[in-house]
Write an enzyme that holds these catalytic residues in place. Sequence first.
Site, short mmCIF file in Angstrom:
data_model
loop_
_atom_site.label_atom_id
_atom_site.label_comp_id
_atom_site.label_asym_id
_atom_site.label_seq_id
_atom_site.Cartn_x
_atom_site.Cartn_y
_atom_site.Cartn_z
N ARG A 8 0.86 -1.18 0.00
CA ARG A 8 0.00 0.00 0.00
C ARG A 8 0.90 1.23 0.00
O ARG A 8 1.94 1.24 0.68
CB ARG A 8 -0.91 0.03 1.24
CG ARG A 8 -2.10 -0.90 1.19
CD ARG A 8 -3.18 -0.44 0.19
NE ARG A 8 -4.34 -1.31 0.21
CZ ARG A 8 -4.55 -2.35 -0.61
NH1 ARG A 8 -3.66 -2.65 -1.52
NH2 ARG A 8 -5.66 -3.06 -0.53
N GLU A 17 -3.42 7.78 -4.03
CA GLU A 17 -3.93 7.28 -5.33
C GLU A 17 -5.24 7.96 -5.68
O GLU A 17 -6.06 8.20 -4.78
CB GLU A 17 -4.13 5.77 -5.24
CG GLU A 17 -2.83 5.04 -5.08
CD GLU A 17 -3.01 3.52 -4.97
OE1 GLU A 17 -4.11 3.00 -5.25
OE2 GLU A 17 -2.03 2.86 -4.59
N HIS A 61 -1.66 0.47 -9.71
CA HIS A 61 -2.25 -0.47 -8.74
C HIS A 61 -2.90 -1.68 -9.43
O HIS A 61 -4.12 -1.88 -9.33
CB HIS A 61 -3.27 0.26 -7.84
CG HIS A 61 -3.52 -0.45 -6.54
ND1 HIS A 61 -3.80 0.20 -5.37
CD2 HIS A 61 -3.54 -1.78 -6.24
CE1 HIS A 61 -4.00 -0.68 -4.40
NE2 HIS A 61 -3.85 -1.90 -4.92
P1 NAD Z 1 -0.74 -11.32 4.97
O1 NAD Z 1 -1.59 -10.89 6.13
O2 NAD Z 1 -0.74 -12.76 4.60
O3 NAD Z 1 0.79 -10.89 5.20
C1 NAD Z 1 1.17 -9.67 5.79
C2 NAD Z 1 2.41 -9.95 6.63
O4 NAD Z 1 2.95 -8.69 7.05
C3 NAD Z 1 2.14 -10.78 7.91
O5 NAD Z 1 3.02 -11.89 7.95
C4 NAD Z 1 2.41 -9.81 9.04
O6 NAD Z 1 2.94 -10.43 10.20
C5 NAD Z 1 3.46 -8.90 8.38
N1 NAD Z 1 3.65 -7.61 9.05
C6 NAD Z 1 2.73 -6.85 9.72
N2 NAD Z 1 3.34 -5.75 10.22
C7 NAD Z 1 4.65 -5.83 9.87
C8 NAD Z 1 5.77 -4.98 10.08
N3 NAD Z 1 5.67 -3.86 10.79
N4 NAD Z 1 6.97 -5.37 9.56
C9 NAD Z 1 7.09 -6.51 8.86
N5 NAD Z 1 6.05 -7.36 8.62
C10 NAD Z 1 4.85 -7.01 9.10
O7 NAD Z 1 -1.21 -10.41 3.75
P2 NAD Z 1 -1.00 -10.70 2.19
O8 NAD Z 1 -2.15 -11.47 1.64
O9 NAD Z 1 0.40 -11.20 1.97
O10 NAD Z 1 -1.14 -9.20 1.63
C11 NAD Z 1 -0.25 -8.19 2.07
C12 NAD Z 1 -0.74 -6.83 1.62
O11 NAD Z 1 -0.54 -6.68 0.22
C13 NAD Z 1 -2.25 -6.57 1.79
O12 NAD Z 1 -2.56 -6.12 3.10
C14 NAD Z 1 -2.56 -5.54 0.74
O13 NAD Z 1 -2.55 -4.24 1.29
C15 NAD Z 1 -1.42 -5.70 -0.28
N6 NAD Z 1 -1.91 -6.14 -1.61
C16 NAD Z 1 -1.72 -5.32 -2.68
C17 NAD Z 1 -2.12 -5.72 -3.94
C18 NAD Z 1 -1.93 -4.85 -5.14
O14 NAD Z 1 -2.78 -4.85 -6.01
N7 NAD Z 1 -0.82 -4.14 -5.26
C19 NAD Z 1 -2.74 -6.98 -4.11
C20 NAD Z 1 -2.91 -7.78 -2.99
C21 NAD Z 1 -2.49 -7.36 -1.74
#
Ligand code: NAD
Length: 324
Positions: free
Chosen positions: A238, A267, A285
């Site tokens: 994000r 955005e 995005h």
């Molecule tokens: P997830 O919940 O499986 O993984 C997120 C990880 O981040 C977890 O392991 C959590 O412990 C870790 N985390 C939390 N705070 C942290 C910190 N301060 N430092 C390091 N690690 C930390 O989520 P996911 O399915 O892997 O998705 C991750 C993110 O990707 C979503 O929340 C979303 O915002 C983003 N996303 C973006 C797109 C896009 O179109 N660009 C698509 C899908 C997801």
Amino acid sequence: MKPRVLVTRHVYPAAIGILQEHFAVDYQDGHGVMDAATLARRLQHAQGVVCQLTDPLGAEVIGSAPALRVIATIAVGHDNIDVPAATARRIVVTNTPGVLTEATADLTWALLLATARRLPAAERFLRAGEWRRWDVDLLCGADVQGRTLGVVGFGRIGQAVARRALGFGMRVLYADPEPAPEALAQELRAQHVPLDLLLQQSDFVSLHVPLRESTRHLIGVAQLCRMKRTAFLINTSRGPVVDEPALVAALEEGLLAGAGLDVFEHEPRVHPGLLELPNVVLLPHVGSAVTSVRSLMCALAARDCVAVLRGERPQHPVNPEVLG
Ligand code: NAD
């Protein structure tokens, strides 16, 4: 009377079919984005809403929807929804994790490679008719094979990104407050390290954390200063996870080699400084933008909306405590 469900923006048709079987659907079938006041008005009589990451579902909007029982977002990130406000009113929030993991990991790699090898610049050069001959130093970029990848946020997408790095013979470091199970870390040959060490040692830093107050500007001036001058920052998580003005300044000063960004702090507005820089690759995005994946995400959100309003357990509750 059938429960009423608002679908805030255009979705894949499968979702509408699923919803219409059970509900009176108020479908805003267009690409326009409703502002908070319009959302509040359209939600006044709704029991459910199927929304997208562009919908501002803050406490005020949630508070103005007396009958609302479920908010089903077509995304894994839910930073546009005030989840504590929903929980306080016993409204279930659901999201669509998992189905977009591989597509987003693929896009991350496409962006990483495009940034390292300067693909957009190379294509612009060719289309502009500037290609005269093969030159030994024409549009050379950075090596990926054998380099160090730092994955910040080692959840579903971070792990899928690390898995792809095995094929590039990379050393993988990851930072996450939750260390991965030892067997998984071994399988992915990924080493758990503090963020500062990851930033110091990585050639590519790829961000995969959710946006929360604790991750807002996780990458700011201090973190960018720790990165190698030859390193690249890739962000498909994000936008507000990175302090965008600080990134622009760091790139202008040559504190890092380049950046690949799929997400932005405000955005669809992109910092004008980023648009000027030749060493950044910018995408609108499109992390999960694969037709079949987006269609699955829409259907998943619709099914979870149905489940909640029929008193069944949804597949992906964000605030399961509401379900009891
Ligand atoms: P997830 O919940 O499986 O993984 C997120 C990880 O981040 C977890 O392991 C959590 O412990 C870790 N985390 C939390 N705070 C942290 C910190 N301060 N430092 C390091 N690690 C930390 O989520 P996911 O399915 O892997 O998705 C991750 C993110 O990707 C979503 O929340 C979303 O915002 C983003 N996303 C973006 C797109 C896009 O179109 N660009 C698509 C899908 C997801």
